[in-house]
Motif scaffolding. Structure first.
Motif, mmCIF file in Angstrom:
data_model
loop_
_atom_site.group_PDB
_atom_site.id
_atom_site.type_symbol
_atom_site.label_atom_id
_atom_site.label_comp_id
_atom_site.label_asym_id
_atom_site.label_seq_id
_atom_site.Cartn_x
_atom_site.Cartn_y
_atom_site.Cartn_z
ATOM 1 N N VAL A 45 29.007 7.974 20.188
ATOM 2 C CA VAL A 45 27.601 7.588 20.303
ATOM 3 C C VAL A 45 27.165 6.709 19.134
ATOM 4 N N VAL A 105 27.004 6.373 26.327
ATOM 5 C CA VAL A 105 26.072 7.229 25.585
ATOM 6 C C VAL A 105 25.408 8.206 26.541
ATOM 7 N N THR A 109 25.850 12.516 26.216
ATOM 8 C CA THR A 109 24.719 13.152 25.537
ATOM 9 C C THR A 109 23.886 13.984 26.498
ATOM 10 N N TRP A 112 18.897 10.803 25.539
ATOM 11 C CA TRP A 112 18.787 9.758 24.528
ATOM 12 C C TRP A 112 17.552 8.919 24.846
ATOM 13 N N ALA A 125 20.011 10.019 20.083
ATOM 14 C CA ALA A 125 20.819 10.647 21.124
ATOM 15 C C ALA A 125 21.085 12.084 20.700
#
Length: 133
Positions: A45, A105, A109, A112, A125
């Motif tokens: 990330v 990402v 996650t 985010w 994130a």
């Protein structure tokens, strides 16, 4: 559960080693906190967010923050000095060389987003910490 780790901050100048430096910083912080279960995701990330900030803005530096959230998550934040240029998730074709970063990402996650301030923006994130951590 309350976590007593203080947020850790690193300012990285605009140079080719900024993304690897950010990755090493985040990994070192998380190892120090004993949060090995989020190392890979957090490293991925922060690399993507720093690469985006430096690739799509002319910011002279980025600030990277790692913080433990009360919600059993780790938050990785990348701040740049371009408040108007927001990260946009793109659809990359199978032969495109880029355009997959924010999809990655999103995949690793819990959530985010991006917050704009008058003089800068920060992209954050949250990665969920495994229960056994």
């Amino acid at each position: 559960m309350e976590h007593r780790q203080l947020p850790q901050v690193r300012v990285l100048p605009r140079q080719t080693c900024a993304a690897p430096d950010a990755r090493h910083f985040v990994v070192d912080v998380l190892k120090g906190w004993g949060l090995l279960g989020v190392l890979d995701g957090a490293a991925l990330v922060v690399t993507e967010l720093v690469t985006n900030a430096l690739g799509h803005t002319e910011t002279p530096s980025v600030r990277v923050i790692v913080r433990r959230m009360p919600s059993e998550a780790v938050r990785v934040i990348v701040i740049d000095k371009h408040p108007d240029l927001w990260p946009v998730r793109r659809s990359a074709g199978p032969f495109d060389c880029g355009g997959r970063g924010l999809a990655v990402v999103d995949a690793v996650t819990k959530s985010w987003g991006c917050t704009r301030l008058p003089w800068e923006k920060y992209v954050w994130a949250d990665l969920e910490v495994p229960e056994d951590a």
